[in-house]
Design an enzyme around this catalytic site. Structure first.
Site: not given
Length: 418
Positions: A11, A113-114
């Site tokens: 993350d 973003d993960e």
DNA sequence: TCTGGGGTCCTAGGACCC
DNA sequence: TCTGGGGTCCTAGGACCC
């Protein structure tokens, strides 16, 4: 056995803000946005003024993602606000994925973003996954200039919860034997899939922590919350076993595009133009994914923030911009009650592969001509840029002929399901 | 005072058929 | 004449995620 799996959840810390900060430092800027109260946010003048990402110092002022910039500035008068650069964020996201793929071919991009990474079977030593996660985190920091948190467990859910522990730049584990100690004391809204509507309902039932939920009567939860009741109870007990599945557009269910307009729309003509500007990019993405759609849906939000939608199942499948556009305008006319409009959206679903061997008898108009037209438009835009070709109806309208579908076609697929 | 955009999944009610 | 279910499809709205 199931408990043998090793899953990482990676993350990026304050993603948009970190990426913006790293880029600006690289461009010679002196101040690191991450070290001061700052946010990435849209432009209030065009009615896009919300917080998209916040720095950790901004978080100390209780600034929340999604709230208005106005509210954020009230909480912190010396707040630094920077506009978003979506193309940059896409590049940062892709660069992160590239690094992750060095460590395992099984990488699933969960959002911009993960990512999940399956590290199963790559090690004999128990200590090794933790060290490997530290190595990945440090490689990203060194090469790309931003930090990530990595959570490690035997399934995706627990890995995701673990990556949300203390930030930034940390690696945490949350194995089943650590569940009671590390996860059960957390407030119930920290659990994946317990959102702002469910939290107050759970609280009224006396459920305040994830542990309370895990130990609650399952039959009552199922009665009150139906399927999601079972799901969140399983999650609270650490039960989740979906695979890390590398991305592809195969499982894609729909393509949509929507926009908040900088002014209130009060006439049908303008609304139709905006619909076409949205359909234009939906059509291009649909054709690029080699799909046809047979369901079209239009949604609007009034200036009083009340939303409504209208959808129609087609008796044929299509990827034609013109066909989708005309249906959208029809749906809009049936839906609109005359209230001033703030937001308009179009989406298509019921997708099928575009193997054209079973064309419907019902397909309206001249199919081949329309297909040639769409192909020609896509080719020209591919070659000379997206705005090289626009509908003449937009000339002098003051409206953008193409709306949304920002940047590249490889925009990550997000999902509310693990 | 101001409140984005892109997704997935679920529910509930009504139509329609057997 | 009056009564019943189940299954599937369509539609609108709302939950959740980032």
């Amino acid at each position: 056995m199931e408990s043998e799996r090793i899953i990482f959840h990676i993350d990026a810390n304050s993603a948009f803000l970190s990426w913006e900060a790293a880029y600006r430092l690289n461009q010679g800027e002196k101040i690191d946005l991450r070290t001061i109260p700052s946010v990435v946010g849209g432009d209030p003048k065009t009615r896009h003024g919300i917080v998209l990402a916040k720095s950790i110092p901004a978080k100390a002022y209780k600034i929340k993602t999604g709230e208005s910039l106005f509210a954020a500035a009230q909480k912190c008068p010396n707040l630094t606000i920077v506009p978003p650069s979506y193309d940059l964020y896409l590049k940062c996201s892709n660069a992160m994925v590239d690094i992750l793929k060095r460590y395992s071919p099984s990488v699933q991009r969960f959002s911009i973003d993960e990512c999940f990474l399956d590290y199963t079977g790559k090690t004999l030593c128990k200590k090794s996954p933790f060290n490997k996660a530290c190595e990945i985190k440090d490689a990203i920091k060194k090469e790309l200039g931003f930090t990530v948190n990595i959570g490690i467990s035997n399934n995706k859910l627990l890995a995701k919860v673990a990556s949300d522990f203390k930030k930034p730049d940390m690696v945490h584990t949350l194995f089943p034997e650590e569940l009671k100690k590390k996860m059960w004391p957390l407030p119930v809204e920290d659990l994946f899939m317990v959102g702002r509507a469910t939290k107050p309902k759970l609280n009224r039932m006396g459920i305040f922590t994830i542990g309370d939920l895990a130990n609650f009567d399952l039959d009552i939860l199922k009665f009150k919350f139906k399927k999601p009741g079972l799901l969140i109870w399983e999650y609270a007990n650490g039960m989740e076993n979906s695979k890390v599945s590398p991305d592809s557009s195969v499982g894609m269910k729909g393509i949509g595009n929507s926009t908040t307009i900088s002014f209130d729309v009060e006439d049908r003509k303008t609304a139709h133009l905006i619909l076409f500007s949205l359909v234009e990019t939906v059509g291009m993405r649909l054709r690029a994914s080699n799909n046809l759609c047979s369901l079209v849906s239009v949604s609007i939000k009034s200036n009083k923030f009340s939303s409504s939608s209208k959808q129609r199942k087609l008796y044929f499948s299509t990827d034609s911009t013109n066909a989708i556009g005309e249906i959208s305008c029809q749906l809009f006319d049936e839906l609109w009650n005359g209230d001033p409009i703030r937001h308009i959206g179009v989406s298509v679903s019921s997708l099928s592969s575009n193997q054209r061997n079973q064309l419907s008898f019902f397909y309206p108009g001249d199919i081949e001509k329309d297909e040639r037209l769409n192909r020609a438009v896509d080719d020209i835009r591919e070659k000379y840029g997206k705005n090289s070709l626009v509908r003449s109806s937009f000339l002098h309208s003051g409206l953008k002929p193409l709306n949304g579908g920002s940047g590249s076609d490889s925009y990550p697929v997000m999902s509310s399901f693990l």
